[in-house]
Structures are given as structure tokens and as C-alpha cells.
Design a protein around this motif. Structure first.
Motif, PDB file in Angstrom:
ATOM      1  N   ASP A 111       6.721  -2.324   7.146  1.00  0.00           N
ATOM      2  CA  ASP A 111       6.457  -3.679   7.611  1.00  0.00           C
ATOM      3  C   ASP A 111       5.896  -4.563   6.505  1.00  0.00           C
ATOM      4  O   ASP A 111       6.132  -5.769   6.483  1.00  0.00           O
ATOM      5  CB  ASP A 111       5.472  -3.657   8.792  1.00  0.00           C
ATOM      6  CG  ASP A 111       6.113  -3.161  10.079  1.00  0.00           C
ATOM      7  OD1 ASP A 111       7.337  -2.905  10.065  1.00  0.00           O
ATOM      8  OD2 ASP A 111       5.401  -3.021  11.094  1.00  0.00           O
ATOM      9  N   ASP A 112       5.140  -3.953   5.567  1.00  0.00           N
ATOM     10  CA  ASP A 112       4.578  -4.754   4.478  1.00  0.00           C
ATOM     11  C   ASP A 112       5.681  -5.287   3.564  1.00  0.00           C
ATOM     12  O   ASP A 112       5.576  -6.390   3.028  1.00  0.00           O
ATOM     13  CB  ASP A 112       3.553  -3.948   3.675  1.00  0.00           C
ATOM     14  CG  ASP A 112       4.041  -2.558   3.305  1.00  0.00           C
ATOM     15  OD1 ASP A 112       5.248  -2.287   3.457  1.00  0.00           O
ATOM     16  OD2 ASP A 112       3.218  -1.738   2.884  1.00  0.00           O
ATOM     17  N   VAL A 113       6.754  -4.516   3.372  1.00  0.00           N
ATOM     18  CA  VAL A 113       7.897  -5.000   2.601  1.00  0.00           C
ATOM     19  C   VAL A 113       8.638  -6.083   3.379  1.00  0.00           C
ATOM     20  O   VAL A 113       9.031  -7.105   2.829  1.00  0.00           O
ATOM     21  CB  VAL A 113       8.847  -3.836   2.249  1.00  0.00           C
ATOM     22  CG1 VAL A 113      10.128  -4.349   1.615  1.00  0.00           C
ATOM     23  CG2 VAL A 113       8.151  -2.856   1.308  1.00  0.00           C
ATOM     24  N   HIS A 121      17.802  -4.576   5.724  1.00  0.00           N
ATOM     25  CA  HIS A 121      16.544  -4.558   6.455  1.00  0.00           C
ATOM     26  C   HIS A 121      15.519  -3.780   5.643  1.00  0.00           C
ATOM     27  O   HIS A 121      15.862  -2.912   4.843  1.00  0.00           O
ATOM     28  CB  HIS A 121      16.726  -3.930   7.830  1.00  0.00           C
ATOM     29  CG  HIS A 121      17.629  -4.719   8.726  1.00  0.00           C
ATOM     30  ND1 HIS A 121      17.261  -5.925   9.286  1.00  0.00           N
ATOM     31  CD2 HIS A 121      18.893  -4.495   9.141  1.00  0.00           C
ATOM     32  CE1 HIS A 121      18.262  -6.399  10.015  1.00  0.00           C
ATOM     33  NE2 HIS A 121      19.272  -5.555   9.938  1.00  0.00           N
ATOM     34  N   ALA A 122      14.266  -4.094   5.869  1.00  0.00           N
ATOM     35  CA  ALA A 122      13.193  -3.544   5.043  1.00  0.00           C
ATOM     36  C   ALA A 122      13.137  -2.021   5.136  1.00  0.00           C
ATOM     37  O   ALA A 122      13.233  -1.431   6.209  1.00  0.00           O
ATOM     38  CB  ALA A 122      11.867  -4.141   5.471  1.00  0.00           C
ATOM     39  N   PRO A 166       0.825  -1.214   0.000  1.00  0.00           N
ATOM     40  CA  PRO A 166       0.000   0.000   0.000  1.00  0.00           C
ATOM     41  C   PRO A 166       0.858   1.263   0.000  1.00  0.00           C
ATOM     42  O   PRO A 166       2.064   1.223   0.256  1.00  0.00           O
ATOM     43  CB  PRO A 166      -0.802  -0.121   1.299  1.00  0.00           C
ATOM     44  CG  PRO A 166       0.061  -0.965   2.193  1.00  0.00           C
ATOM     45  CD  PRO A 166       0.807  -1.907   1.295  1.00  0.00           C
ATOM     46  N   GLY A 167       0.218   2.397  -0.254  1.00  0.00           N
ATOM     47  CA  GLY A 167       0.946   3.649  -0.436  1.00  0.00           C
ATOM     48  C   GLY A 167       1.155   4.455   0.818  1.00  0.00           C
ATOM     49  O   GLY A 167       0.929   5.665   0.815  1.00  0.00           O
ATOM     50  N   PHE A 168       1.556   3.828   1.917  1.00  0.00           N
ATOM     51  CA  PHE A 168       1.939   4.587   3.104  1.00  0.00           C
ATOM     52  C   PHE A 168       3.343   4.201   3.538  1.00  0.00           C
ATOM     53  O   PHE A 168       3.924   3.246   3.024  1.00  0.00           O
ATOM     54  CB  PHE A 168       0.921   4.410   4.245  1.00  0.00           C
ATOM     55  CG  PHE A 168       0.592   2.981   4.577  1.00  0.00           C
ATOM     56  CD1 PHE A 168       1.485   2.179   5.266  1.00  0.00           C
ATOM     57  CD2 PHE A 168      -0.629   2.435   4.190  1.00  0.00           C
ATOM     58  CE1 PHE A 168       1.181   0.874   5.574  1.00  0.00           C
ATOM     59  CE2 PHE A 168      -0.938   1.118   4.492  1.00  0.00           C
ATOM     60  CZ  PHE A 168      -0.040   0.338   5.185  1.00  0.00           C
ATOM     61  N   ALA A 169       3.884   4.933   4.502  1.00  0.00           N
ATOM     62  CA  ALA A 169       5.323   4.888   4.745  1.00  0.00           C
ATOM     63  C   ALA A 169       5.811   3.645   5.471  1.00  0.00           C
ATOM     64  O   ALA A 169       6.964   3.242   5.305  1.00  0.00           O
ATOM     65  CB  ALA A 169       5.743   6.130   5.540  1.00  0.00           C
ATOM     66  N   ASP A 170       4.981   3.016   6.307  1.00  0.00           N
ATOM     67  CA  ASP A 170       5.422   1.893   7.117  1.00  0.00           C
ATOM     68  C   ASP A 170       5.973   0.775   6.237  1.00  0.00           C
ATOM     69  O   ASP A 170       5.316   0.329   5.287  1.00  0.00           O
ATOM     70  CB  ASP A 170       4.235   1.373   7.937  1.00  0.00           C
ATOM     71  CG  ASP A 170       4.674   0.441   9.054  1.00  0.00           C
ATOM     72  OD1 ASP A 170       5.540  -0.409   8.797  1.00  0.00           O
ATOM     73  OD2 ASP A 170       4.158   0.564  10.177  1.00  0.00           O
TER      74      ASP A 170
END
Length: 300
Positions: free
Chosen positions: A9-11, A74-75, A3-7
Motif C-alpha cells: 500500500d505504501d508503494v 498495480h502496486a 518501510p521494510g515490510f511486505a504490504d
């Protein structure tokens, strides 16, 4: 998936079994094994309703990249906003550049014999490097396999369990990641099955050649417009062992470029001398560039 937000964790937690849902296979009337399928890329655009993309650095244990071990990666993630031919990022201030939109993956389908050859040689490589982090290759795996056709369940199960993963490029084309493969390009692909069964996807707004960080492009959702033709007997005529690419003549104009040299010595590691090893030299050149950029980006 991203998704298009900064976190980031999804990567970090991305399920790599699901990467590269492609458009295809597309049958080309008249294409037969031994022919050459000529694909002209007429245009590549992002969706107007989704004018953003992302760049990711993957975890060492989940995806990695060419320098994952060197940097114990790291991600991390940057979101890019697109306007016309330009992209800017809220996460990388002061940077604005013209993109070269292109598909990362383009290719024909393998024959059953060629697919079996891929699986044999790649599973053999995995067995030789069973403890490698990240893995040296990805074997066929039904988990996450996407088959967008209405086929008998038994055939779908066979495709999922035997189908090659899309991360590496192969004799048919595939994940070539050529940054100048934009509008105006032409690709000459060997045909292995009747109809060629052509596929395309993994669209990028921009990218460095080879996508060294594994996700070193600006990944985007978009539309690619193509035209195809056939050269009968083209595989024999051109000795076509792998695809031939004619990159686009359209390229942003930059007044100045900096070139970094790499030699066949691991100067960033243990100092070992290698015998004309192009991979070592390439990595050293890239590491020289990364080191330089790290210095100048911290300068006043």
C-alpha cells in the motif's frame, strides 16, 4: 518513505513529490562554466545498520513505468536482504544474485538559462499530452520540494517553484540509471555554474539498465565515495552536449546469457510497422523477455 515490510500500500499511495532527496549541491573549487567535471566513483555501499532494500511496481495512475499501460500496472513490492555482495528476497524464493551497487542520479547544476529551457520544453510536452496516464513529464511544483540549505525564505520559495524535478535525465546528467556505474566508474559532466554544484543520490544495490518498471532497481540507503577533478574548457574540447560515462570494469561473471531481439513492429500490440523506431524495438525486446520469463517461471 518505503518501510521494510511486505504490504504494498505504501508503494500504491507514495507521494512522488518527495522522491530523490539528493546529497548536494557540492561546490568544487576551481570549476567554471565550460569546464568538464570528472567524477570518479571510488565505492558504493549500503548502510550496515540498514542491510535491506526494496523493488516496487507503481500504480498506473501514480508513477507507472515503461509498460504501465500494457500491463495496467498495480502496486507490488519485494523486500531484499543484503549480505556482502549478494541479495535474496523473502518474496522471490530461490533467487540470489550479486549486486552492482551504483548511484541512479549524478549530475551538476544547470544555469538559470538552461533551467528555463528545461521548464519551457517540458511544460510544452505536458501540454501536448495533458491527458496522458501516467504523465509524460513532471513540471516544477513546490509541493514536497526539499531544500536542505539555510537560505532566505524568498529564495527558497523561488527554488521550490522553479526547480526541475529529478525524474528525467538531462544535459547535466541527472537520473541516468546506468547499472554498471559502480565503483571504478568515471563520469565526465559539463559545468554550467561556478563551482559546478554537483549532486548525487538514488543509490541502488542492483538494477536493470534504464529501470523500466520506474522502480525496477533495489533501492537502498547507503554511502557513495567520490573523487573529483576538472578539465578546463572540457565542454568545447570534447563537444560535451551530454555527460560521458566510463562504466566500471567490475561486473559479476555469468556463464551464460540469453539475448532477446526486438524489431520496429508492435508485435505485442496492434502489429503496426514503424520506421526504424528504436523505442518500439526496445520495448518489443523487453516484452519478449518478460513473456519468456513468465513462461519459464511457471514451468515445472
Amino acid at each position: 518513505m518505503i518501510p521494510g515490510f511486505a504490504d504494498a500500500d505504501d508503494v500504491r499511495d507514495v507521494d512522488l513529490h518527495k522522491v530523490h532527496n539528493l546529497s548536494g549541491p557540492i561546490g568544487v573549487e576551481g570549476a567554471e562554466p565550460g569546464d568538464c567535471l570528472v567524477v570518479e566513483i571510488l565505492d558504493v555501499n549500503y548502510f550496515e545498520k540498514m542491510p535491506w532494500g526494496f523493488t516496487g511496481i507503481f500504480e498506473l495512475e501514480n508513477g507507472g513505468g515503461l509498460f504501465a499501460t500494457e500491463f495496467n500496472s498495480h502496486a507490488a513490492k519485494a523486500i531484499w536482504d543484503m549480505e556482502g555482495i549478494y541479495a535474496t528476497s523473502r518474496h522471490i524464493p530461490g533467487v540470489r544474485f550479486a549486486g552492482i551497487t551504483h548511484p541512479g542520479i549524478i549530475g551538476t547544476a544547470p544555469s538559470a538559462e538552461l533551467l528555463a529551457k528545461w521548464n519551457e520544453r517540458e511544460t510544452g510536452l505536458i501540454a501536448q499530452h495533458a491527458d496522458s496516464v501516467p504523465p509524460v513529464a513532471y513540471a516544477p511544483d513546490p509541493q514536497g520540494a526539499y531544500i536542505g540549505q539555510d537560505l532566505p525564505e524568498e529564495l527558497r520559495a523561488q527554488i521550490a517553484s522553479e526547480g526541475a524535478r529529478t525524474i528525467p535525465g538531462r544535459e547535466h546528467g541527472g537520473n541516468c540509471d546506468i547499472k554498471n556505474l559502480s565503483k571504478g566508474s568515471r563520469v565526465y559532466l559539463p559545468v554550467f555554474v561556478p563551482g559546478a554544484n554537483f549532486s548525487v543520490g538514488d543509490l541502488h544495490f542492483s538494477q536493470g539498465d534504464g529501470e523500466m518498471a520506474f522502480c525496477g532497481a533495489i533501492e537502498m540507503a547507503g554511502i557513495v565515495t567520490l573523487r573529483t577533478s576538472i578539465i578546463k574548457g572540457g565542454v568545447e574540447k570534447f563537444e560535451l552536449m551530454n555527460p560521458i560515462f566510463l562504466p566500471s570494469p567490475v561486473d559479476p561473471k555469468y556463464a551464460q546469457q540469453v539475448v532477446f531481439e526486438g524489431i520496429s513492429v508492435d508485435v505485442h500490440g496492434d502489429g503496426k510497422q514503424y520506421n526504424m523506431d528504436a523505442t518500439v524495438a526496445y520495448k518489443q525486446a523487453a516484452l519478449n523477455a518478460i513473456t519468456y520469463l513468465g513462461k519459464v517461471s511457471q514451468s515445472p
